[in-house]
Design an enzyme around this catalytic site. Sequence first.
Site, PDB file in Angstrom:
ATOM      1  N   ASP A 203      -3.364  -1.391 -15.777  1.00  0.00           N
ATOM      2  CA  ASP A 203      -4.145   0.004 -15.863  1.00  0.00           C
ATOM      3  C   ASP A 203      -5.149  -0.312 -16.893  1.00  0.00           C
ATOM      4  O   ASP A 203      -5.409  -1.444 -17.478  1.00  0.00           O
ATOM      5  CB  ASP A 203      -3.187   1.088 -16.351  1.00  0.00           C
ATOM      6  CG  ASP A 203      -3.748   2.520 -15.448  1.00  0.00           C
ATOM      7  OD1 ASP A 203      -4.840   2.491 -15.564  1.00  0.00           O
ATOM      8  OD2 ASP A 203      -2.723   2.976 -15.130  1.00  0.00           O
ATOM      9  N   HIS A 251      -3.961   8.113  -3.051  1.00  0.00           N
ATOM     10  CA  HIS A 251      -4.743   9.481  -2.704  1.00  0.00           C
ATOM     11  C   HIS A 251      -5.913   9.910  -3.599  1.00  0.00           C
ATOM     12  O   HIS A 251      -6.874  10.551  -3.320  1.00  0.00           O
ATOM     13  CB  HIS A 251      -3.795  10.488  -2.758  1.00  0.00           C
ATOM     14  CG  HIS A 251      -3.113  11.041  -4.030  1.00  0.00           C
ATOM     15  ND1 HIS A 251      -1.797  11.561  -4.263  1.00  0.00           N
ATOM     16  CD2 HIS A 251      -3.683  10.974  -5.249  1.00  0.00           C
ATOM     17  CE1 HIS A 251      -1.618  11.725  -5.310  1.00  0.00           C
ATOM     18  NE2 HIS A 251      -2.718  11.465  -6.196  1.00  0.00           N
TER      19      HIS A 251
END
Length: 344
Positions: A203, A251
Amino acid sequence: MTDLPNEAQGPQRIMELSSGLWASKTLSTALHLDLFGALAAHPGATHTELADRLGISARPTRSLLAACAALGLLTRVGEKCFNTPLSQRHLVRTSPEYFGGWVEMLDRHDYPGWMQLHDALRHNRPTAWNPDEQNSLFDNADPVVLETFWEAMTTVSTVTARELGSRLDLTRTRALLDVGGGGAAWDIELCRMHPSLRAAVYDLPHVCELTQRKIDQAKLGDRITTVAGDFFADASFPEGYDTHLFSSVLHDWSDAQCRELLARSFTALPSNGRLVIAELLIDDTEDGPLDAALMGLAMQVETWGRSFTAAELTSWLTRTGFTDVHVTRIHAPTANAGVIARKP
């Protein structure tokens, strides 16, 4: 609603839908005032005693308590008030299963954007942050936003990880790369389930700093690491991992970016490597379920993404080169399905 005359059922349903914010704000305000913490410390407190503890007047205290009781968040025995099992377990800050981070994130971060949903739809751009100043929601390094957002994500992801993780066969997995896994909730839960598993959270650098604290708190620093980077900007995904995980990641991005992420995963995985995707999928008929459909609408406010169907995701995976795609249905806060695929 079935007890109402037929002519009243329609208006009653519309009123229920249109006043949904009332219930949400009741919950978030009670949480902000620490009502449930006060009742945990002083069970059986009366509305007068609670007014003093919450620092608000008697009149609004009575209205708040009545609304919370009607929502199933507290019970009353005469004038005495008590937490319900639900609020005691999930809304008291000292509880190990505290779920209030999600409530606080919605109230502080999401709802200002939702109040501009019309603009998000009309202009096809997020309203929860300024696209003229940031590339994405996740660029924000503000510590308040970070703490609220990632605490919420950790809360809901932990529950989902337990639900899907119990159905995943990871006996042959040795090293898992959690792509965009800030908070490390999945890695912590999966490593607890599988003693031989090691994992890495891939990340952004400022997210990894917060994630490391979660790993240290779980005392799993010898098995879970962080890899700071940008999964679009980096030349490639980190290698050396036989399983990749995308949990509530796809998403957030456009269709083209989703396919790019799948392609990057395919390239980095070894032969027989696996990809695990956890998502709230909408039905192929695109008329539900409600949580997945509303999550898709939330993405109009929050990101450039949307909710998609199992058929769409399967098509993207097979076109990328993955095989043996199968869908495992679950019921959890951030996913109703796990989609597993293999690189030949």
